[in-house]
Motif scaffolding. Structure first.
Motif, short mmCIF file in Angstrom:
data_model
loop_
_atom_site.label_atom_id
_atom_site.label_comp_id
_atom_site.label_asym_id
_atom_site.label_seq_id
_atom_site.Cartn_x
_atom_site.Cartn_y
_atom_site.Cartn_z
N ALA A 1 0.85 -1.20 0.00
CA ALA A 1 0.00 0.00 0.00
C ALA A 1 0.88 1.25 0.00
O ALA A 1 2.03 1.20 0.45
CB ALA A 1 -0.91 -0.02 1.22
N PRO A 2 0.36 2.39 -0.51
CA PRO A 2 1.20 3.59 -0.53
C PRO A 2 1.50 4.07 0.88
O PRO A 2 0.65 3.98 1.76
CB PRO A 2 0.33 4.61 -1.30
CG PRO A 2 -1.05 4.08 -1.25
CD PRO A 2 -0.95 2.60 -1.12
N GLY A 3 2.72 4.57 1.07
CA GLY A 3 3.12 5.06 2.38
C GLY A 3 3.58 3.98 3.34
O GLY A 3 3.69 4.22 4.54
N ILE B 1 1.05 -6.18 -9.63
CA ILE B 1 0.81 -6.37 -8.19
C ILE B 1 0.36 -5.05 -7.58
O ILE B 1 -0.65 -4.98 -6.87
CB ILE B 1 2.10 -6.88 -7.48
CG1 ILE B 1 2.48 -8.25 -8.01
CG2 ILE B 1 1.90 -6.92 -5.97
CD1 ILE B 1 3.83 -8.73 -7.46
N SER B 2 1.11 -3.97 -7.87
CA SER B 2 0.74 -2.64 -7.34
C SER B 2 -0.67 -2.26 -7.76
O SER B 2 -1.44 -1.73 -6.96
CB SER B 2 1.69 -1.58 -7.89
OG SER B 2 2.92 -1.62 -7.25
N SER B 3 -1.00 -2.52 -9.05
CA SER B 3 -2.30 -2.10 -9.56
C SER B 3 -3.43 -2.79 -8.80
O SER B 3 -4.42 -2.16 -8.44
CB SER B 3 -2.43 -2.47 -11.03
OG SER B 3 -1.33 -2.01 -11.74
N PHE B 4 -3.27 -4.10 -8.57
CA PHE B 4 -4.32 -4.83 -7.86
C PHE B 4 -4.48 -4.30 -6.44
O PHE B 4 -5.60 -4.10 -5.96
CB PHE B 4 -4.02 -6.33 -7.84
CG PHE B 4 -4.60 -7.04 -9.02
CD1 PHE B 4 -5.95 -7.35 -9.06
CD2 PHE B 4 -3.82 -7.36 -10.11
CE1 PHE B 4 -6.49 -7.98 -10.17
CE2 PHE B 4 -4.35 -7.99 -11.22
CZ PHE B 4 -5.69 -8.30 -11.25
N ILE B 5 -3.35 -4.05 -5.77
CA ILE B 5 -3.41 -3.54 -4.39
C ILE B 5 -4.13 -2.19 -4.36
O ILE B 5 -5.00 -1.94 -3.52
CB ILE B 5 -2.00 -3.43 -3.81
CG1 ILE B 5 -1.38 -4.81 -3.65
CG2 ILE B 5 -2.02 -2.72 -2.46
CD1 ILE B 5 0.13 -4.77 -3.45
N MET B 6 -3.79 -1.32 -5.31
CA MET B 6 -4.39 0.03 -5.35
C MET B 6 -5.89 -0.06 -5.61
O MET B 6 -6.68 0.63 -4.99
CB MET B 6 -3.75 0.87 -6.47
CG MET B 6 -2.33 1.22 -6.25
SD MET B 6 -2.14 2.23 -4.81
CE MET B 6 -0.40 2.06 -4.54
N PHE B 7 -6.26 -0.93 -6.56
CA PHE B 7 -7.68 -1.06 -6.90
C PHE B 7 -8.45 -1.59 -5.70
O PHE B 7 -9.56 -1.14 -5.39
CB PHE B 7 -7.83 -1.98 -8.10
CG PHE B 7 -9.15 -1.83 -8.80
CD1 PHE B 7 -9.48 -0.65 -9.42
CD2 PHE B 7 -10.05 -2.87 -8.84
CE1 PHE B 7 -10.69 -0.49 -10.06
CE2 PHE B 7 -11.27 -2.73 -9.48
CZ PHE B 7 -11.59 -1.54 -10.09
#
Lengths: 154, 154
Positions: free
Chosen positions: B7-9, B142-148
């Motif tokens: 996740a961001p941060g 991976i990042s895209s799925f987490i963000m969505f």
């Protein structure tokens, strides 16, 4: 049950699936009618990927029609997870197939200028098939986003 | 603030972004050092797409590092929506670039057997670059799925 556009068990969902099925079949038809497509691995893969897409979308279209007929709710977490996985896998495969074929087509039409110098290569049929594959990918991408959204909010 | 992996941060988010940046840069390096890559539109597009990926991932890595330093929460709906759109766009472009280049590589290595018959084509460098582009796509996916997922549950 949520009446989101394109959700499983709704009329819009059924139409989206039928659309995917038809466009993918048209892409297979255009490619299979082009002379010499079997010399290219990428074009064979395009047919395989579009074939898988037709099977998947046709199966889900039947399920949607059945659910609409008996007014059954298809939005249980287990079913939606299954739809999400299937949709994402077929969407990724469709994009990969469309792009790898498009890579070859750009090489032939632009970089090597084969489409003009070797008129026996059926470039226009290849291009139509690839364009239809991209439309299929666009339609399945819409479905995938809706399913993922449903899963996250179920 | 959710401590989801990537996740961001969070530290895992920062590591994921740094990884994307490094692998994409390595892919650009391998392609740019291959002789004659600029004759192929798909390989130029691969460099452009990986360049965009480096810029995007580097920007978000800086943002993550800054948020970790001043312990700020980056998971507001507006910011997460922005990350989702950027991640999905760059992920789709990366996959498209990797697949179109892979289509040409399969044509040369398997269908036309150019890698053996024409040793002046730097096939192995092209292949390394394409493999790295696929790894970049996997990391950004991976990042895209987490963000969505974050956006749907914010």
């Amino acid at each position: 049950m949520k009446y989101l556009f394109g959700a499983p068990g709704t009329v819009s969902g059924l139409l989206l699936r039928v659309g995917q099925c038809l466009v993918a079949s048209a892409s297979i038809g255009a490619m299979a009618s082009a002379f010499g497509f079997s010399n290219y691995t990428a074009f064979c893969y395009l047919i395989a990927s579009m074939g898988l897409q037709v099977l998947w979308s046709f199966g889900l279209a039947c399920l949607d029609a059945y659910a609409l007929r008996i007014k059954r709710n298809l939005q249980s977490p287990v079913l939606v997870s299954l739809f999400v996985v299937g949709d994402w896998v077929t969407a990724t495969l469709s994009l990969a197939a469309a792009c790898s074929s498009a890579g070859i087509m750009v090489l032939y039409a632009k970089d090597l200028n084969f489409c003009r110098s070797q008129p026996q290569i059926p470039c226009s049929r290849f291009q139509i098939s690839i364009a239809l594959a991209f439309i299929t990918w666009f339609l399945i991408a819409i479905s995938s986003f809706i399913m993922f959204w449903l899963l996250a909010s179920v």
